[in-house]
Enzyme design. Structure first.
Site, mmCIF file in Angstrom:
data_model
loop_
_atom_site.group_PDB
_atom_site.id
_atom_site.type_symbol
_atom_site.label_atom_id
_atom_site.label_comp_id
_atom_site.label_asym_id
_atom_site.label_seq_id
_atom_site.Cartn_x
_atom_site.Cartn_y
_atom_site.Cartn_z
ATOM 1 N N VAL A 189 0.804 -1.221 0.000
ATOM 2 C CA VAL A 189 0.000 0.000 0.000
ATOM 3 C C VAL A 189 0.843 1.281 0.000
ATOM 4 O O VAL A 189 0.304 2.365 -0.217
ATOM 5 C CB VAL A 189 -0.977 0.034 1.191
ATOM 6 C CG1 VAL A 189 -1.969 -1.106 1.108
ATOM 7 C CG2 VAL A 189 -0.234 0.038 2.515
ATOM 8 N N TYR A 200 3.653 8.258 14.929
ATOM 9 C CA TYR A 200 2.440 7.456 14.765
ATOM 10 C C TYR A 200 1.191 8.289 15.049
ATOM 11 O O TYR A 200 0.225 8.265 14.285
ATOM 12 C CB TYR A 200 2.494 6.251 15.705
ATOM 13 C CG TYR A 200 1.278 5.361 15.639
ATOM 14 C CD1 TYR A 200 1.089 4.471 14.585
ATOM 15 C CD2 TYR A 200 0.317 5.402 16.652
ATOM 16 C CE1 TYR A 200 -0.030 3.644 14.533
ATOM 17 C CE2 TYR A 200 -0.806 4.572 16.609
ATOM 18 C CZ TYR A 200 -0.968 3.707 15.548
ATOM 19 O OH TYR A 200 -2.076 2.898 15.487
ATOM 20 N N THR A 214 -3.301 -7.755 18.646
ATOM 21 C CA THR A 214 -2.919 -8.104 17.284
ATOM 22 C C THR A 214 -1.512 -8.704 17.300
ATOM 23 O O THR A 214 -0.810 -8.637 18.321
ATOM 24 C CB THR A 214 -2.902 -6.852 16.384
ATOM 25 O OG1 THR A 214 -1.872 -5.961 16.868
ATOM 26 C CG2 THR A 214 -4.256 -6.138 16.394
ATOM 27 N N LEU A 271 1.031 -7.374 16.078
ATOM 28 C CA LEU A 271 1.928 -6.262 16.382
ATOM 29 C C LEU A 271 2.010 -6.035 17.889
ATOM 30 O O LEU A 271 3.084 -5.755 18.426
ATOM 31 C CB LEU A 271 1.437 -4.988 15.674
ATOM 32 C CG LEU A 271 2.356 -3.764 15.731
ATOM 33 C CD1 LEU A 271 3.716 -4.078 15.122
ATOM 34 C CD2 LEU A 271 1.713 -2.585 15.008
#
Length: 213
Positions: free
Chosen positions: A17, A108, A143, A145
């Site tokens: 992406v 982030y 998750t 992550l």
């Protein structure tokens, strides 16, 4: 090439992406296969290791912007001509920290705050076409992550417990719970646009010990 065809309704197409050309190929392949697009869910993203701004390079920040934010812009741009035909909708995955901040997460947090703002602006533009645009802001959702962060911690058990204790409900959310919210927004919440839907287990509520002194 299509990587696999698990069943008649499940299809997987490899796509980086951060590469706008690959996103366009993904959209084109979807139209070729299905003939239409009713919903775009922008879910790809990454959270780098926590560190102060002094330790982030400008190149790292630019790379994260490409992955977390510019990719969404590119996917929306490529899909919208088809979504306007179906009066479809877009769901962008943001984050709770995009509005409340996060320790040692400047890069982030910046990308996620921008996603929320981008979603609201796009919702205004696309209303004339009948296209709804919403975002989802998860708190701590377990998750792979998150598991990487647990495994890398000096005390993995304590790290996981801290992640769980950040929510009023005393646990992290699940991928399935976020997926169900995406499905509801896409198929049932037909009078909702430009809204950031928080799914956090109550992580943002109440006071906490926050002094950095």
């Amino acid at each position: 090439d299509w990587s696999s065809d698990v069943c008649s309704s499940d299809l997987f197409f490899p796509c980086d992406v951060s590469n706008a050309d690959e996103i366009e190929k993904l959209i084109d392949a979807t139209i070729e296969r299905r003939g239409r697009i009713d919903c775009l869910v922008n879910n790809a993203g990454w959270h780098p290791a926590h560190k102060p701004i002094d330790d982030f390079s400008i190149e790292e920040f630019r790379g994260l912007l490409d992955l977390n934010l510019v990719s969404m812009f590119a996917a929306c741009k490529a899909a919208l001509p088809h979504l306007r035909k179906t009066k479809g909708n877009i769901v962008n995955l943001s984050s709770l920290v995009g509005t409340m901040g996060q320790l040692h997460g400047t890069t982030y947090v910046a990308t996620k705050g921008a996603i929320t703002a981008f979603t609201k602006a796009l919702a205004i533009d696309e209303a004339v076409h009948g296209v709804r645009v919403n975002s989802i802001s998860p708190g701590n959702v377990y998750t792979p992550l998150w598991q990487e962060a647990i495994d890398a911690a000096a005390d993995p058990e304590a790290c996981r417990k801290e992640g769980e204790a950040a929510q009023l409900l005393g646990r992290m959310g699940t991928i399935e719970e976020v997926g169900k919210l995406c499905l509801f927004i896409a198929s049932e919440a037909t009078f909702t646009t430009g809204v950031d839907h928080i799914i956090s287990g109550g992580a943002e509520l109440g006071y906490g010990r926050k002094s950095r002194q």
